[in-house]
Design a protein around this motif. Structure first.
Motif, PDB file in Angstrom:
ATOM      1  N   PHE A   5       0.824  -1.206   0.000  1.00 33.23           N
ATOM      2  CA  PHE A   5       0.000   0.000   0.000  1.00 33.23           C
ATOM      3  C   PHE A   5       0.864   1.264   0.000  1.00 33.23           C
ATOM      4  O   PHE A   5       0.644   2.191  -0.795  1.00 33.23           O
ATOM      5  N   ASP A   6       1.843   1.321   0.906  1.00 34.22           N
ATOM      6  CA  ASP A   6       2.646   2.548   1.036  1.00 34.22           C
ATOM      7  C   ASP A   6       3.436   2.855  -0.229  1.00 34.22           C
ATOM      8  O   ASP A   6       3.556   4.018  -0.618  1.00 34.22           O
ATOM      9  N   SER A   7       3.956   1.830  -0.894  1.00 28.85           N
ATOM     10  CA  SER A   7       4.700   2.096  -2.137  1.00 28.85           C
ATOM     11  C   SER A   7       3.766   2.593  -3.235  1.00 28.85           C
ATOM     12  O   SER A   7       4.137   3.457  -4.031  1.00 28.85           O
ATOM     13  N   PHE A   8       2.541   2.067  -3.264  1.00 27.84           N
ATOM     14  CA  PHE A   8       1.552   2.542  -4.229  1.00 27.84           C
ATOM     15  C   PHE A   8       1.256   4.024  -3.998  1.00 27.84           C
ATOM     16  O   PHE A   8       1.263   4.826  -4.931  1.00 27.84           O
ATOM     17  N   TRP A   9       1.007   4.411  -2.737  1.00 29.77           N
ATOM     18  CA  TRP A   9       0.668   5.808  -2.439  1.00 29.77           C
ATOM     19  C   TRP A   9       1.865   6.737  -2.619  1.00 29.77           C
ATOM     20  O   TRP A   9       1.712   7.870  -3.069  1.00 29.77           O
ATOM     21  N   LEU A  10       3.063   6.253  -2.297  1.00 31.75           N
ATOM     22  CA  LEU A  10       4.264   7.051  -2.537  1.00 31.75           C
ATOM     23  C   LEU A  10       4.424   7.313  -4.031  1.00 31.75           C
ATOM     24  O   LEU A  10       4.662   8.454  -4.453  1.00 31.75           O
ATOM     25  N   HIS A  11       4.270   6.259  -4.834  1.00 31.44           N
ATOM     26  CA  HIS A  11       4.389   6.408  -6.284  1.00 31.44           C
ATOM     27  C   HIS A  11       3.319   7.365  -6.819  1.00 31.44           C
ATOM     28  O   HIS A  11       3.611   8.236  -7.645  1.00 31.44           O
ATOM     29  N   ARG A  12       2.101   7.236  -6.348  1.00 36.36           N
ATOM     30  CA  ARG A  12       1.011   8.108  -6.797  1.00 36.36           C
ATOM     31  C   ARG A  12       1.312   9.572  -6.444  1.00 36.36           C
ATOM     32  O   ARG A  12       1.084  10.471  -7.251  1.00 36.36           O
ATOM     33  N   LEU A  13       1.832   9.827  -5.257  1.00 39.54           N
ATOM     34  CA  LEU A  13       2.181  11.186  -4.832  1.00 39.54           C
ATOM     35  C   LEU A  13       3.257  11.780  -5.733  1.00 39.54           C
ATOM     36  O   LEU A  13       3.096  12.883  -6.272  1.00 39.54           O
ATOM     37  N   TYR A  14       4.347  11.052  -5.918  1.00 34.96           N
ATOM     38  CA  TYR A  14       5.466  11.590  -6.702  1.00 34.96           C
ATOM     39  C   TYR A  14       5.126  11.695  -8.185  1.00 34.96           C
ATOM     40  O   TYR A  14       5.576  12.631  -8.853  1.00 34.96           O
TER      41      TYR A  14
ATOM     42  N   ASP B 184       5.186  15.139 -10.355  1.00 30.65           N
ATOM     43  CA  ASP B 184       6.181  15.107 -11.428  1.00 30.65           C
ATOM     44  C   ASP B 184       7.596  15.229 -10.848  1.00 30.65           C
ATOM     45  O   ASP B 184       8.416  16.009 -11.313  1.00 30.65           O
ATOM     46  N   MET B 185       7.812  14.439  -9.797  1.00 29.08           N
ATOM     47  CA  MET B 185       9.105  14.416  -9.098  1.00 29.08           C
ATOM     48  C   MET B 185       9.494  12.965  -8.836  1.00 29.08           C
ATOM     49  O   MET B 185       8.686  12.059  -9.003  1.00 29.08           O
ATOM     50  N   ARG B 186      10.746  12.777  -8.403  1.00 27.81           N
ATOM     51  CA  ARG B 186      11.234  11.460  -7.979  1.00 27.81           C
ATOM     52  C   ARG B 186      11.615  11.546  -6.502  1.00 27.81           C
ATOM     53  O   ARG B 186      12.194  12.532  -6.069  1.00 27.81           O
ATOM     54  N   PRO B 187      11.336  10.483  -5.749  1.00 29.30           N
ATOM     55  CA  PRO B 187      11.746  10.502  -4.339  1.00 29.30           C
ATOM     56  C   PRO B 187      13.268  10.430  -4.203  1.00 29.30           C
ATOM     57  O   PRO B 187      13.951   9.796  -5.023  1.00 29.30           O
ATOM     58  N   SER B 188      13.776  11.076  -3.179  1.00 29.60           N
ATOM     59  CA  SER B 188      15.217  11.064  -2.894  1.00 29.60           C
ATOM     60  C   SER B 188      15.601   9.866  -2.033  1.00 29.60           C
ATOM     61  O   SER B 188      16.734   9.769  -1.584  1.00 29.60           O
ATOM     62  N   PHE B 189      14.671   8.964  -1.834  1.00 30.80           N
ATOM     63  CA  PHE B 189      14.867   7.836  -0.929  1.00 30.80           C
ATOM     64  C   PHE B 189      14.205   6.598  -1.523  1.00 30.80           C
ATOM     65  O   PHE B 189      13.413   6.689  -2.451  1.00 30.80           O
ATOM     66  N   GLN B 190      14.530   5.451  -0.941  1.00 33.33           N
ATOM     67  CA  GLN B 190      13.968   4.175  -1.382  1.00 33.33           C
ATOM     68  C   GLN B 190      13.102   3.622  -0.259  1.00 33.33           C
ATOM     69  O   GLN B 190      13.549   3.501   0.878  1.00 33.33           O
ATOM     70  N   LEU B 191      11.876   3.270  -0.575  1.00 32.72           N
ATOM     71  CA  LEU B 191      10.948   2.708   0.396  1.00 32.72           C
ATOM     72  C   LEU B 191      11.168   1.196   0.498  1.00 32.72           C
ATOM     73  O   LEU B 191      11.242   0.511  -0.510  1.00 32.72           O
ATOM     74  N   GLU B 192      11.268   0.708   1.737  1.00 35.48           N
ATOM     75  CA  GLU B 192      11.478  -0.721   1.991  1.00 35.48           C
ATOM     76  C   GLU B 192      10.547  -1.181   3.103  1.00 35.48           C
ATOM     77  O   GLU B 192      10.098  -0.384   3.927  1.00 35.48           O
ATOM     78  N   SER B 193      10.316  -2.470   3.175  1.00 36.36           N
ATOM     79  CA  SER B 193       9.520  -3.059   4.238  1.00 36.36           C
ATOM     80  C   SER B 193      10.364  -3.213   5.502  1.00 36.36           C
ATOM     81  O   SER B 193      11.522  -3.636   5.429  1.00 36.36           O
ATOM     82  N   VAL B 194       9.774  -2.902   6.631  1.00 30.99           N
ATOM     83  CA  VAL B 194      10.476  -3.066   7.909  1.00 30.99           C
ATOM     84  C   VAL B 194      10.919  -4.513   8.110  1.00 30.99           C
ATOM     85  O   VAL B 194      11.909  -4.777   8.800  1.00 30.99           O
ATOM     86  N   SER B 195      10.239  -5.447   7.489  1.00 28.10           N
ATOM     87  CA  SER B 195      10.607  -6.863   7.656  1.00 28.10           C
ATOM     88  C   SER B 195      12.029  -7.143   7.178  1.00 28.10           C
ATOM     89  O   SER B 195      12.661  -8.099   7.638  1.00 28.10           O
ATOM     90  N   LEU B 196      12.564  -6.311   6.272  1.00 26.03           N
ATOM     91  CA  LEU B 196      13.943  -6.494   5.803  1.00 26.03           C
ATOM     92  C   LEU B 196      14.955  -6.249   6.912  1.00 26.03           C
ATOM     93  O   LEU B 196      16.097  -6.704   6.831  1.00 26.03           O
ATOM     94  N   LEU B 197      14.549  -5.531   7.948  1.00 31.41           N
ATOM     95  CA  LEU B 197      15.442  -5.198   9.057  1.00 31.41           C
ATOM     96  C   LEU B 197      15.421  -6.240  10.173  1.00 31.41           C
ATOM     97  O   LEU B 197      16.210  -6.145  11.113  1.00 31.41           O
ATOM     98  N   LEU B 198      14.500  -7.183  10.088  1.00 30.51           N
ATOM     99  CA  LEU B 198      14.217  -8.047  11.224  1.00 30.51           C
ATOM    100  C   LEU B 198      14.616  -9.497  10.986  1.00 30.51           C
ATOM    101  O   LEU B 198      14.488 -10.012   9.869  1.00 30.51           O
ATOM    102  N   SER B 199      15.048 -10.134  12.045  1.00 31.29           N
ATOM    103  CA  SER B 199      15.303 -11.573  12.006  1.00 31.29           C
ATOM    104  C   SER B 199      13.964 -12.293  12.110  1.00 31.29           C
ATOM    105  O   SER B 199      12.952 -11.695  12.491  1.00 31.29           O
ATOM    106  N   PRO B 200      13.931 -13.586  11.822  1.00 35.24           N
ATOM    107  CA  PRO B 200      12.673 -14.333  11.980  1.00 35.24           C
ATOM    108  C   PRO B 200      12.103 -14.226  13.406  1.00 35.24           C
ATOM    109  O   PRO B 200      10.893 -14.089  13.582  1.00 35.24           O
TER     110      PRO B 200
END
Length: 176
Positions: A94-103, A107-123
């Motif tokens: 959802f958040d990547s969809f809304w970020l893309h829709r906003l930018y 008519d701009m590009r984000p200066s950052f990369q959106l990632e899932s918090v799960s990438l930061l976490l161990s099982p």
């Protein structure tokens, strides 16, 4: 106990959960130092989707956005000023969809990369996430489904989950 530097977290509130027609109406950030930023977003002229049930959850009325929201370009500019590198969310689809829709509308590009918090976490940390999140919500006493509050909850949950010392991480008597 090892302390880990927190990343930046972002959260969006939206007109609905329709991944075809919905659009972002509020964005909130919690930066690594814990500081919060939030903006209501004035809808683009072509954005018409609106869900009364979503409004009942986040409590933001469309006319409030029209009156108090910042332009799409202003919001995208603020985000680009404050964010770089990786920024994390808990509902990437959802958040990547809304970020893309906003930018795209700005008519701009984000200066950052959106990632899932799960990438930061161990099982193990992923398993603890939900219970810790509920505990954090209770401790902070913040209403959920407002973007800055939800970003703060993400930040606090991450800090607690990552910095916990668990029984299986403590040295046993046999190892001393």
């Amino acid at each position: 106990m090892t302390q880990f530097a927190a990343p930046a977290f972002i959260d969006f509130e939206a007109s609905s959960l329709d991944l075809i027609a919905s659009y972002p109406i509020e964005v909130g950030l919690c930066l690594p130092d814990g500081s919060l930023h939030s903006w209501l977003i004035k809808p683009h002229v072509l954005w018409h989707d609106w869900s009364d049930s979503a409004e009942a959850i986040h409590g933001i009325r469309r006319d409030t956005l029209e009156e108090e929201g910042l332009s799409i370009r202003q919001v995208a500019h603020h985000l680009n000023e404050l964010l770089d590198g990786q920024v994390f969310c808990d509902a990437w689809t959802f958040d990547s969809f809304w970020l893309h829709r906003l930018y795209r509308a700005a008519d701009m590009r984000p200066s950052f990369q959106l990632e899932s918090v799960s990438l930061l976490l161990s099982p193990t940390q992923i398993q603890r996430w939900s219970a810790t999140r509920h505990k954090v919500i209770e401790e902070l006493g913040l209403p959920v489904h407002r973007a800055a509050n939800d970003a703060r909850i993400l930040h606090s949950t991450w800090c607690q989950v990552v910095n916990e010392v668990t029984d299986d991480q403590r040295p046993s008597l046999g190892n001393l």
